[in-house]
Design an enzyme around this catalytic site. Sequence first.
Site, PDB file in Angstrom:
ATOM      1  N   CYS A   1       4.313  33.876  59.922  1.00  0.00           N
ATOM      2  CA  CYS A   1       3.549  32.513  59.319  1.00  0.00           C
ATOM      3  C   CYS A   1       3.368  31.775  60.552  1.00  0.00           C
ATOM      4  O   CYS A   1       3.774  31.879  61.695  1.00  0.00           O
ATOM      5  CB  CYS A   1       4.642  31.826  58.592  1.00  0.00           C
ATOM      6  SG  CYS A   1       6.022  31.042  59.261  1.00  0.00           S
TER       7      CYS A   1
ATOM      8  N   HIS B   1      13.792  32.483  58.658  1.00  0.00           N
ATOM      9  CA  HIS B   1      12.847  33.531  58.830  1.00  0.00           C
ATOM     10  C   HIS B   1      13.146  34.587  59.673  1.00  0.00           C
ATOM     11  O   HIS B   1      13.838  34.222  60.823  1.00  0.00           O
ATOM     12  CB  HIS B   1      11.321  33.083  59.203  1.00  0.00           C
ATOM     13  CG  HIS B   1      10.709  32.161  58.128  1.00  0.00           C
ATOM     14  ND1 HIS B   1       9.222  32.141  58.050  1.00  0.00           N
ATOM     15  CD2 HIS B   1      11.110  31.414  57.251  1.00  0.00           C
ATOM     16  CE1 HIS B   1       9.119  31.282  57.056  1.00  0.00           C
ATOM     17  NE2 HIS B   1      10.159  30.864  56.534  1.00  0.00           N
TER      18      HIS B   1
ATOM     19  N   CYS C   1       6.551  30.708  62.623  1.00  0.00           N
ATOM     20  CA  CYS C   1       6.848  31.596  63.330  1.00  0.00           C
ATOM     21  C   CYS C   1       5.951  32.370  64.665  1.00  0.00           C
ATOM     22  O   CYS C   1       6.297  32.678  65.779  1.00  0.00           O
ATOM     23  CB  CYS C   1       7.433  32.913  62.538  1.00  0.00           C
ATOM     24  SG  CYS C   1       8.704  32.575  61.517  1.00  0.00           S
TER      25      CYS C   1
ATOM     26  N   GLU D   1      11.679  36.486  62.121  1.00  0.00           N
ATOM     27  CA  GLU D   1      11.662  36.332  63.540  1.00  0.00           C
ATOM     28  C   GLU D   1      12.337  35.145  64.088  1.00  0.00           C
ATOM     29  O   GLU D   1      12.989  35.603  65.300  1.00  0.00           O
ATOM     30  CB  GLU D   1      10.029  35.586  63.739  1.00  0.00           C
ATOM     31  CG  GLU D   1       9.094  36.605  63.184  1.00  0.00           C
ATOM     32  CD  GLU D   1       8.588  36.459  61.497  1.00  0.00           C
ATOM     33  OE1 GLU D   1       7.618  36.688  61.108  1.00  0.00           O
ATOM     34  OE2 GLU D   1       9.623  35.698  61.002  1.00  0.00           O
TER      35      GLU D   1
END
Length: 167
Positions: free
Chosen positions: A88, A51, A91, A53
């Site tokens: 999410c 992801h 993260c 992040e």
Amino acid sequence: MEDALQQARLANDLKEVPVGCVFVYGPDEGDGVIIARGCNLVNETKNATRHVEFICIDQTLEYARTHGFEPPESIFASISVVVTVEPCIMCAAALLNLGVREIVYGCRNDRFGGSTVLDVARLLKSNIPIRGGVRGDEAMELLKEFYKGENPSAPVPKARASKKAGG
């Protein structure tokens, strides 16, 4: 947020879920420079943890090492995270555990959001500010456009897979 939206557009071009992020470093609140930027690379890498992040976390740690931060993780207290979609749960937990200064996001993540689905900050007893709705309509439009198409890396449902196989 404009830089994060540009990264989200790049993700869309790469057939990734269009989420973009920038990490802004500034020892004093209100000033800062982007030291990390990126987009999701889950499909490209075939790694569900890539992801944006986490990509920005890796870039920030590298920046901290090359600029003499000891320990490198100490830089996160001076980082504002700007991301197009609410982080999410995974993260959000990572960012809050790292102790970032703040998290600013565009649109809500009604399926996996670390504030919307599960209040990770409350769970971790964090008082790090998290605010959303910054250019959220633009971020949502990118997601809607992406999901109108087909994610080439998404698993094929069993019903469709058996029909393709002649069953």
